[in-house]
Design a protein around this motif. Structure first.
Motif, PDB file in Angstrom:
ATOM      1  N   GLY A   1       0.816  -1.212   0.000  1.00 42.53           N
ATOM      2  CA  GLY A   1       0.000   0.000   0.000  1.00 42.53           C
ATOM      3  C   GLY A   1       0.849   1.260   0.000  1.00 42.53           C
ATOM      4  N   VAL A   2       1.925   1.254   0.781  1.00 44.87           N
ATOM      5  CA  VAL A   2       2.833   2.405   0.812  1.00 44.87           C
ATOM      6  C   VAL A   2       3.536   2.559  -0.533  1.00 44.87           C
ATOM      7  N   VAL A   3       3.996   1.445  -1.109  1.00 45.15           N
ATOM      8  CA  VAL A   3       4.691   1.508  -2.403  1.00 45.15           C
ATOM      9  C   VAL A   3       3.747   2.005  -3.493  1.00 45.15           C
ATOM     10  N   ILE A   4       2.530   1.474  -3.547  1.00 40.01           N
ATOM     11  CA  ILE A   4       1.551   1.911  -4.550  1.00 40.01           C
ATOM     12  C   ILE A   4       1.210   3.389  -4.345  1.00 40.01           C
ATOM     13  N   GLY A   5       1.089   3.809  -3.092  1.00 41.63           N
ATOM     14  CA  GLY A   5       0.814   5.217  -2.800  1.00 41.63           C
ATOM     15  C   GLY A   5       1.925   6.125  -3.290  1.00 41.63           C
TER      16      GLY A   5
ATOM     17  N   ALA B   1      -4.935  15.482 -10.923  1.00 45.47           N
ATOM     18  CA  ALA B   1      -4.932  16.119  -9.604  1.00 45.47           C
ATOM     19  C   ALA B   1      -5.756  15.294  -8.613  1.00 45.47           C
ATOM     20  N   LEU B   2      -6.892  14.767  -9.060  1.00 49.34           N
ATOM     21  CA  LEU B   2      -7.694  13.896  -8.179  1.00 49.34           C
ATOM     22  C   LEU B   2      -6.942  12.606  -7.860  1.00 49.34           C
ATOM     23  N   SER B   3      -6.229  12.078  -8.837  1.00 52.31           N
ATOM     24  CA  SER B   3      -5.431  10.876  -8.618  1.00 52.31           C
ATOM     25  C   SER B   3      -4.304  11.149  -7.624  1.00 52.31           C
ATOM     26  N   LEU B   4      -3.733  12.344  -7.685  1.00 52.30           N
ATOM     27  CA  LEU B   4      -2.693  12.736  -6.733  1.00 52.30           C
ATOM     28  C   LEU B   4      -3.255  12.733  -5.308  1.00 52.30           C
ATOM     29  N   LEU B   5      -4.432  13.313  -5.134  1.00 53.33           N
ATOM     30  CA  LEU B   5      -5.062  13.334  -3.811  1.00 53.33           C
ATOM     31  C   LEU B   5      -5.401  11.926  -3.324  1.00 53.33           C
ATOM     32  N   ALA B   6      -5.921  11.098  -4.225  1.00 50.36           N
ATOM     33  CA  ALA B   6      -6.286   9.727  -3.842  1.00 50.36           C
ATOM     34  C   ALA B   6      -5.046   8.923  -3.450  1.00 50.36           C
ATOM     35  N   SER B   7      -3.944   9.099  -4.173  1.00 50.78           N
ATOM     36  CA  SER B   7      -2.710   8.377  -3.834  1.00 50.78           C
ATOM     37  C   SER B   7      -2.143   8.867  -2.511  1.00 50.78           C
ATOM     38  N   GLY B   8      -2.233  10.159  -2.264  1.00 49.55           N
ATOM     39  CA  GLY B   8      -1.791  10.691  -0.979  1.00 49.55           C
ATOM     40  C   GLY B   8      -2.608  10.139   0.175  1.00 49.55           C
ATOM     41  N   MET B   9      -3.918  10.038  -0.037  1.00 54.42           N
ATOM     42  CA  MET B   9      -4.774   9.482   1.016  1.00 54.42           C
ATOM     43  C   MET B   9      -4.508   7.989   1.211  1.00 54.42           C
ATOM     44  N   LEU B  10      -4.192   7.273   0.128  1.00 55.33           N
ATOM     45  CA  LEU B  10      -3.826   5.859   0.258  1.00 55.33           C
ATOM     46  C   LEU B  10      -2.565   5.731   1.104  1.00 55.33           C
ATOM     47  N   LEU B  11      -1.587   6.561   0.838  1.00 53.48           N
ATOM     48  CA  LEU B  11      -0.338   6.521   1.574  1.00 53.48           C
ATOM     49  C   LEU B  11      -0.565   6.835   3.060  1.00 53.48           C
TER      50      LEU B  11
ATOM     51  N   GLY C   1      -3.450   6.756   4.747  1.00 51.45           N
ATOM     52  CA  GLY C   1      -4.334   5.757   5.345  1.00 51.45           C
ATOM     53  C   GLY C   1      -3.616   4.467   5.671  1.00 51.45           C
ATOM     54  N   THR C   2      -2.671   4.086   4.825  1.00 55.14           N
ATOM     55  CA  THR C   2      -1.907   2.868   5.084  1.00 55.14           C
ATOM     56  C   THR C   2      -0.956   3.071   6.257  1.00 55.14           C
ATOM     57  N   MET C   3      -0.292   4.215   6.288  1.00 53.34           N
ATOM     58  CA  MET C   3       0.685   4.460   7.355  1.00 53.34           C
ATOM     59  C   MET C   3       0.005   4.668   8.710  1.00 53.34           C
ATOM     60  N   LYS C   4      -1.147   5.334   8.729  1.00 56.25           N
ATOM     61  CA  LYS C   4      -1.839   5.602   9.988  1.00 56.25           C
ATOM     62  C   LYS C   4      -2.890   4.544  10.321  1.00 56.25           C
ATOM     63  N   GLU C   5      -3.038   3.565   9.442  1.00 56.76           N
ATOM     64  CA  GLU C   5      -4.010   2.483   9.603  1.00 56.76           C
ATOM     65  C   GLU C   5      -5.427   3.023   9.765  1.00 56.76           C
ATOM     66  N   ARG C   6      -5.828   3.859   8.856  1.00 56.97           N
ATOM     67  CA  ARG C   6      -7.189   4.412   8.794  1.00 56.97           C
ATOM     68  C   ARG C   6      -7.826   3.885   7.512  1.00 56.97           C
ATOM     69  N   HIS C   7      -8.714   2.941   7.647  1.00 51.87           N
ATOM     70  CA  HIS C   7      -9.268   2.267   6.475  1.00 51.87           C
ATOM     71  C   HIS C   7     -10.111   3.197   5.598  1.00 51.87           C
ATOM     72  N   LEU C   8     -10.773   4.182   6.180  1.00 51.14           N
ATOM     73  CA  LEU C   8     -11.629   5.069   5.374  1.00 51.14           C
ATOM     74  C   LEU C   8     -10.817   5.991   4.458  1.00 51.14           C
ATOM     75  N   MET C   9      -9.541   6.178   4.765  1.00 51.68           N
ATOM     76  CA  MET C   9      -8.711   7.001   3.901  1.00 51.68           C
ATOM     77  C   MET C   9      -8.318   6.274   2.619  1.00 51.68           C
ATOM     78  N   LEU C  10      -8.566   4.975   2.546  1.00 53.24           N
ATOM     79  CA  LEU C  10      -8.283   4.207   1.344  1.00 53.24           C
ATOM     80  C   LEU C  10      -9.432   4.264   0.346  1.00 53.24           C
TER      81      LEU C  10
ATOM     82  N   PHE D   1      -7.649  -2.695   2.872  1.00 59.15           N
ATOM     83  CA  PHE D   1      -8.762  -1.968   3.475  1.00 59.15           C
ATOM     84  C   PHE D   1      -9.479  -2.852   4.502  1.00 59.15           C
ATOM     85  N   LYS D   2      -9.806  -4.075   4.108  1.00 56.41           N
ATOM     86  CA  LYS D   2     -10.511  -4.992   5.003  1.00 56.41           C
ATOM     87  C   LYS D   2      -9.627  -5.394   6.194  1.00 56.41           C
ATOM     88  N   GLN D   3      -8.335  -5.578   5.962  1.00 55.64           N
ATOM     89  CA  GLN D   3      -7.425  -5.947   7.042  1.00 55.64           C
ATOM     90  C   GLN D   3      -7.327  -4.822   8.076  1.00 55.64           C
TER      91      GLN D   3
END
Length: 193
Positions: free
Chosen positions: A14-18, A77-87, A89-98, A157-159
């Motif tokens: 998740g971090v790498v993809i982000g 630009a939307l993809s940039l925001l989504a990738s930032g939120m993925l990163l 969300g993965t680091m802070k373990e917040r599933h809704l940010m994914l 996300f489910k994990q």
């Protein structure tokens, strides 16, 4: 659900993809901004190379370049925001940010599916199917890769959601702590930040 993606744990993947999404989005924003900045030069070069004699061709080509680059710039630009939120969300373990990344990836898979259908229709109906073979094979490979990554991030996300649900009973509210005043094993009322 998947346990690993690309031979990495789901959190690492998740971090790498982000990060890859962030870097790719920044590069695309730079290229699209340069395209918008030099739209007049690009339009003139296209007219000269294609040897078009129509007087309105410059305006039409310039307008198409500006509109297409602007639309792709907004999507990037939307993809940039989504990738930032993925990163994050993965680091802070917040599933809704994914969720924004999952929605963005689902829309990308939809566009790739339409491109795959166009390539297949051209492959079947065209007397010269050579260009459509490349479109079809590229779109099919890209769709399989997008689905694999989507399923991996959905598993992440489910994990994360499952881990947060398991941790939730450990956090007690103040009302419950006051109801049992002499209990010695109370837990702090904080969440992971």
């Amino acid at each position: 659900m998947m346990q690993k993606m690309f031979f990495m744990r789901l959190n690492t993947a998740g971090v790498v993809i982000g990060w890859l999404g962030l870097v790719g989005s920044f590069v695309m924003i730079f290229l699209l901004s340069a395209t918008l900045g030099f739209a007049d030069v690009i339009a003139k070069t296209l007219i000269e190379n294609m040897k078009i004699k129509d007087a309105n061709a410059y305006d039409e080509i310039h307008m198409v370049i500006v509109v297409v680059a602007s639309v792709y710039l907004a999507i990037t630009a939307l993809s940039l925001l989504a990738s930032g939120m993925l990163l994050l969300g993965t680091m802070k373990e917040r599933h809704l940010m994914l969720v924004p990344w999952l929605i963005n990836s689902g829309l990308n898979m939809l566009v790739t599916s339409v491109n795959l259908l166009v390539g297949f229709a051209g492959l079947v109906s065209s007397p010269m199917p050579e260009p459509y073979i490349n479109i079809f094979l590229f779109s099919a490979t890209l769709l399989a890769l997008e689905f694999y990554i989507f399923y991996g991030i959905y598993s992440l996300f489910k994990q994360i959601q499952l881990n947060r649900d398991e941790q939730r009973p450990l956090i007690q509210s103040h009302a419950h702590a006051e109801a049992v005043p002499h209990q010695t094993n109370t837990y702090s009322n904080y969440t992971k930040i």
